[in-house]
Motif scaffolding. Structure first.
Motif, short mmCIF file in Angstrom:
data_model
loop_
_atom_site.label_atom_id
_atom_site.label_comp_id
_atom_site.label_asym_id
_atom_site.label_seq_id
_atom_site.Cartn_x
_atom_site.Cartn_y
_atom_site.Cartn_z
N GLU A 1 0.84 -1.20 0.00
CA GLU A 1 0.00 0.00 0.00
C GLU A 1 0.88 1.25 0.00
N THR A 2 0.50 2.23 -0.79
CA THR A 2 1.27 3.47 -0.88
C THR A 2 1.16 4.25 0.43
N PRO A 3 2.27 4.71 1.01
CA PRO A 3 2.20 5.46 2.27
C PRO A 3 1.52 6.81 2.07
N MET A 4 0.82 7.26 3.10
CA MET A 4 0.12 8.54 3.03
C MET A 4 1.14 9.68 2.92
N ASN A 5 0.79 10.70 2.14
CA ASN A 5 1.61 11.90 2.06
C ASN A 5 1.24 12.80 3.23
N GLN A 6 1.99 12.68 4.33
CA GLN A 6 1.63 13.38 5.55
C GLN A 6 1.76 14.90 5.40
N LYS A 7 2.79 15.34 4.65
CA LYS A 7 2.96 16.78 4.44
C LYS A 7 1.76 17.38 3.72
N LEU A 8 1.34 16.72 2.65
CA LEU A 8 0.19 17.22 1.90
C LEU A 8 -1.07 17.14 2.75
N ALA A 9 -1.22 16.05 3.50
CA ALA A 9 -2.41 15.89 4.35
C ALA A 9 -2.47 16.98 5.41
N TRP B 1 -3.78 11.64 -4.19
CA TRP B 1 -2.59 12.42 -3.81
C TRP B 1 -2.38 12.35 -2.30
N LEU B 2 -3.47 12.49 -1.55
CA LEU B 2 -3.37 12.45 -0.09
C LEU B 2 -2.89 11.08 0.39
N GLN B 3 -3.25 10.06 -0.33
CA GLN B 3 -2.85 8.70 0.05
C GLN B 3 -1.43 8.36 -0.42
N GLY B 4 -0.75 9.31 -1.06
CA GLY B 4 0.64 9.10 -1.43
C GLY B 4 0.90 8.97 -2.91
N GLY B 5 -0.14 9.03 -3.73
CA GLY B 5 0.07 8.99 -5.17
C GLY B 5 0.73 10.28 -5.65
N MET B 6 1.68 10.15 -6.55
CA MET B 6 2.42 11.32 -7.03
C MET B 6 1.77 11.87 -8.29
N PRO B 7 1.23 13.08 -8.25
CA PRO B 7 0.64 13.67 -9.45
C PRO B 7 1.70 13.95 -10.51
N THR C 1 6.60 22.77 -3.66
CA THR C 1 6.35 21.33 -3.82
C THR C 1 7.06 20.54 -2.73
N TYR C 2 8.21 21.02 -2.31
CA TYR C 2 8.97 20.37 -1.24
C TYR C 2 8.17 20.40 0.07
N ASP C 3 7.52 21.53 0.35
CA ASP C 3 6.73 21.65 1.58
C ASP C 3 5.56 20.68 1.60
N LEU C 4 5.08 20.28 0.43
CA LEU C 4 3.90 19.43 0.33
C LEU C 4 4.24 17.96 0.10
N GLY C 5 5.53 17.63 0.14
CA GLY C 5 5.92 16.25 -0.10
C GLY C 5 5.79 15.84 -1.56
N LEU C 6 5.76 16.82 -2.45
CA LEU C 6 5.60 16.55 -3.88
C LEU C 6 6.89 16.80 -4.66
N GLY C 7 7.98 17.00 -3.95
CA GLY C 7 9.27 17.22 -4.59
C GLY C 7 10.36 17.10 -3.54
N GLU C 8 11.54 16.64 -3.96
CA GLU C 8 12.63 16.45 -3.00
C GLU C 8 13.24 17.77 -2.58
N SER C 9 13.04 18.80 -3.37
CA SER C 9 13.55 20.13 -3.06
C SER C 9 12.75 21.12 -3.87
N PRO C 10 12.81 22.42 -3.54
CA PRO C 10 12.15 23.41 -4.39
C PRO C 10 12.59 23.25 -5.83
N ASP C 11 11.70 23.54 -6.77
CA ASP C 11 11.99 23.37 -8.19
C ASP C 11 12.87 24.53 -8.66
#
Length: 454
Positions: free
Chosen positions: A5-13, A52-58, A80-90
């Motif tokens: 199961e994909t881990p939840m994206n806690q930052k985005l949540a 996305w909240l459940q960890g899927g990467m858009p 995106t970094y703050d939301l768990g959607l990127g490893e660092s700012p773009d």
């Protein structure tokens, strides 16, 4: 959580929970922002948000758009970094010259946030030689109009306040070096200027605000350049050029291209530097700023010298000098005030230095030094003393070079400028052919102490 199961994206949540939005609200806002950016095929629904909240990467460009939506909600820059959607700012985003004004605002705001946080990956971001090609072309060819988003309206008085601060920060840079006031300016832009760009304005206020923001974004880039952070500088300059286009201020856009040309030439791409300077000159056909024109010709001369074209360099210097005779100081914008005898003669000196034409280099270096001394401009004085020291070395006069080099170090200690450090090290490198002469050893030790302290 079950296996696989994909881990939840806690930052985005966490951000979603604080936002007060429903999943449908977030989906609609993302779709609306995507349309504003020209991505009409992007149309997520509540089920997408749930994934996305459940960890899927858009997929791109959704992470940037989602971050921009949360930035609107929280009234501060969210990456995106703050939301768990990127490893660092773009950090590639500010290298893009976007046709969308809104995306430009988000790019420069994200860059300013990363710079203010002093994140290591921003300082290490590379300079990309080819990145100036598209922006300079689009600046010449495009006239774009995007309306800002709803929100509290910005008044002309707000813009005047921003513009009045520019002279203070530019004076700080000229007199103390780019490393002196950059952090203060970065905080000022993030707290007071970039947020204004995201609010609504009448057309005249919007253009004036974009012009004021472009001036100071350019200055941030120049300060980063003077501090040796070239990847950061390049990103600020590209976004400053886009803001200048939005303002309709052609002369300011040409000024930004001058900075881009200077950087490209310094970093070993004189052909690119020349092309950027030429683009600036072409743009100035529809505007009037003899000071900016003189600067662009001087920077083209610098590029031509490194390309080894003596005749074209001399012509470019002559064109620069001719343009400068037409300058009426009170008619020039505030950002052009540094383009004067101290600056221009210093650039001419460096051009002739690179052609190994020691007499011409020394002549212009001395004129620059005299102007700089009268104005108490230590950075310009240091750099022109360095050019004079090199001219002495080119004539095999080690004693004169040593004395002038020592004066370079004395002035360089008064400012925070990596360019002054590099100028001192250049003298040191050029002394190598003189072997173990006591003056060489003495200068090497002085440079060692200076670099350690710097």
């Amino acid at each position: 959580m079950s296996d696989g199961e994909t881990p939840m994206n806690q930052k985005l949540a966490d951000a979603f929970g604080r936002s007060g939005l429903s999943q449908g609200d977030l989906a609609r806002r993302v779709a609306a922002r995507a349309r504003l950016y020209g991505h009409r095929h992007v149309n997520p629904d509540a089920s997408n948000v749930r994934r996305w909240l459940q960890g899927g990467m858009p997929r791109d460009p959704l992470p940037k758009i989602i971050a921009d939506v949360f930035s609107d909600v929280f009234k501060r820059r969210v990456t995106t970094y703050d939301l768990g959607l990127g490893e660092s700012p773009d950090l590639d985003r500010p290298l893009t010259y976007s046709p969308s004004f809104q995306e430009t605002v988000e790019s420069v705001t994200e860059l300013g946030r990363a710079d203010m946080d002093r994140r290591k990956f921003l300082a290490a971001s590379p300079f990309v030689t080819a990145a100036g090609v598209g922006p300079s072309r689009d600046w010449l060819l495009s006239t774009l109009d995007q309306e800002p988003e709803p929100g509290p309206r910005v008044r002309l008085e707000d813009v005047t306040s921003v513009r009045n601060m520019f002279a203070t920060f530019q004076e700080m840079d000229v007199m103390q070096g780019g490393g002196s006031g950059r952090l203060v300016l970065t905080e000022y832009m993030n707290q007071h200027v970039y947020p204004l760009l995201r609010r609504t304005h009448s057309e005249d206020v919007r253009r004036a605000l974009c012009s004021a923001a472009a001036e100071q974004t350019y200055l941030l880039g120049w300060m980063a350049y003077d501090s040796g952070e070239h990847g950061t500088a390049q990103r600020y300059l590209i976004q400053a050029l886009r803001l200048a286009e939005e303002s309709g201020d052609v002369a300011l856009g040409a000024h930004v291209l001058a900075g881009m040309a200077d950087q490209a030439t310094l970093l070993g791409s004189p052909s690119e530097g020349r092309r950027l300077a030429q683009a600036g000159r072409q743009g100035l056909r529809s505007a009037h700023s003899p000071a900016c024109l003189a600067d662009l010709w001087a920077l083209e001369a610098r590029a031509l010298a490194l390309l080894g074209d003596k005749a074209a360099t001399a012509k470019a210097v002559a064109e620069s000098e001719a343009a400068f005779t037409r300058v009426v100081r009170d008619d020039e914008p505030e950002w052009a005030k540094f383009i004067d005898g101290a600056y221009l003669h210093g650039e001419y000196a460096n051009a002739f230095r690179d052609l190994n034409q020691a007499d011409q280099s020394a002549e212009h270096a001395r004129q620059s030094i005299e102007y700089a001394r009268e104005q108490k401009r230590a950075r310009r004085g240091a750099m022109s003393h360095a050019a004079l020291a090199v001219s002495h070395l080119q004539k095999q006069d080690l004693e004169a070079a040593h004395a002038t080099g020592v004066r370079t170090l004395d002035l360089a200690r008064q400012v925070k400028s990596s360019r002054c450090v590099e100028a001192a090290q250049d003298i040191q490198h050029r002394m190598v052919p003189f072997g173990r002469h006591p003056l060489v050893a003495d200068f090497n030790e002085r440079v060692r102490q200076f670099v350690t302290a710097a």
